[in-house]
Design a protein around this motif. Structure first.
Motif, PDB file in Angstrom:
ATOM      1  N   LEU A 105      -3.691  -3.511 -16.507  1.00 63.60           N
ATOM      2  CA  LEU A 105      -2.291  -3.793 -16.785  1.00 63.60           C
ATOM      3  C   LEU A 105      -2.199  -4.580 -18.084  1.00 63.60           C
ATOM      4  CD1 LEU A 105      -0.787  -4.892 -13.349  1.00 63.60           C
ATOM      5  CD2 LEU A 105      -0.324  -2.775 -14.573  1.00 63.60           C
ATOM      6  N   MET A 208       3.590  -3.368  -9.615  1.00 57.96           N
ATOM      7  CA  MET A 208       2.471  -3.534 -10.542  1.00 57.96           C
ATOM      8  C   MET A 208       1.129  -3.500  -9.814  1.00 57.96           C
ATOM      9  SD  MET A 208       3.665  -3.601 -13.602  1.00 57.96           S
ATOM     10  CE  MET A 208       4.809  -2.356 -12.959  1.00 57.96           C
ATOM     11  N   ALA A 212      -1.668  -0.659 -10.564  1.00 54.93           N
ATOM     12  CA  ALA A 212      -2.953  -1.122 -11.094  1.00 54.93           C
ATOM     13  C   ALA A 212      -4.131  -0.663 -10.265  1.00 54.93           C
ATOM     14  CB  ALA A 212      -2.954  -2.645 -11.196  1.00 54.93           C
ATOM     15  N   VAL A 240      -0.214  -9.509 -15.178  1.00 57.82           N
ATOM     16  CA  VAL A 240      -1.176  -8.752 -15.972  1.00 57.82           C
ATOM     17  C   VAL A 240      -2.338  -9.660 -16.367  1.00 57.82           C
ATOM     18  CG1 VAL A 240       0.715  -7.337 -16.861  1.00 57.82           C
ATOM     19  CG2 VAL A 240      -0.131  -9.258 -18.223  1.00 57.82           C
TER      20      VAL A 240
END
Length: 302
Positions: A105, A208, A212, A240
């Motif tokens: 990410l 996310m 990921a 991230v």
């Protein structure tokens, strides 16, 4: 001298120093690889009519990576190879050789608006898409001021905001294949007055995490809002492990870069891309020269 100043100084004097590969080596896609990426993104036959067409002539006009064979084109490809190779290396292993959490990410931001982060985001995505063992998903996370769709010339489509608002339940409905193998796009989606707040929501965090970890060969690039003055961007950076800060040469103040970096998680790896001559003018971007990449974690003591 601070870590940031050292990195920026290195960028100002950097050169690619990387042997150029031929276009055919990067563009060739064998049948097995194509089948693999289709399975990876679970593209159903009926989804092919959702594909976003990437106009190669448009890319060329905007000074982006395309398939022409000019000296300028070879230069920009080489410059982005330098940037992406460092990112790809760090997306797999940490310094001790162990795989780190959510290394795939990568947030792309800037201290302030209009410093060329979308130009960098799209070109990085195009460059990574040419890798034989990687797929790339570009997310337009600058939800109040999206520009990926306008830059690439495709119309409004449901995207990130629609999912975060709960209007779309299936992630696959907002991930669009493109005419370039291995390149997928998640548009910003519908405009909403709480868009930035949605970026810091638990639904965004879960999204996310899902993106990921579902596909190990996928790199996710987030074209994100600026860091200064947008709290949600800072919050999103906690999701991230790598952040690229785009710095427009002769425009961005070092003090602004320092302030932007100070807002980031202390554990995040930070890259700097000097964007020397990319500017939005009229219908698109003009491209000059001068990309470099500096890399390193924040140093709180400097």
């Amino acid at each position: 001298m601070s870590t940031i100043e050292k990195a920026m100084g290195k960028l100002n004097h950097s050169s690619s120093g990387v042997a150029s590969m031929t276009d055919s080596e990067h563009l060739q896609k064998n049948e097995a690889k194509y089948i693999k990426e289709n399975i990876t993104f679970q593209i159903k036959p009926e989804q092919h009519n959702r594909s976003i067409f990437i106009d190669d002539e448009r890319l060329e006009r905007l000074g982006m990576i395309s398939n022409n064979s000019s000296l300028k084109e070879r230069f920009i490809k080489d410059e982005f190879r330098v940037i992406k190779h460092k990112l790809l290396k760090n997306s797999v292993v940490a310094e001790n050789g162990a795989k780190k959490h959510n290394r795939n990410l990568i947030m792309i931001s800037s201290a302030n608006a209009n410093e060329g982060k979308t130009f960098i985001s799209i070109n990085l995505a195009l460059s990574i898409a040419s890798e034989r063992d990687k797929t790339v998903l570009l997310i337009d996370a600058d939800v109040l001021s999206p520009s990926v769709a306008d830059t690439l010339g495709f119309g409004e489509k449901p995207g990130l905001n629609d999912y975060l608002l709960g209007n779309v339940d299936d992630i696959g409905e907002i991930i669009y294949p493109t005419s370039i193998p291995d390149f997928r796009i998640m548009p910003a989606g519908v405009s909403h007055d709480m868009s930035y707040e949605l970026l810091s929501s638990s639904r965004m965090e879960a999204l996310m995490e899902e993106l990921a970890n579902r596909y190990p060969d996928r790199i996710i690039l987030l074209d994100s809002p600026p860091l200064i003055g947008v709290v949600e961007t800072v919050t999103m950076s906690n999701l991230v492990d790598q952040v690229i800060v785009v710095v427009e040469q002769n425009k961005t103040k070092v003090s602004d870069v320092k302030q932007a970096v100070s807002l980031l998680n202390n554990d995040v790896d930070i890259g700097f891309v000097i964007n020397k001559a990319v500017h939005k003018a009229g219908s698109g971007y003009g491209y000059g020269y001068g990309y470099g990449y500096g890399y390193g974690t924040k140093d709180k003591n400097k």
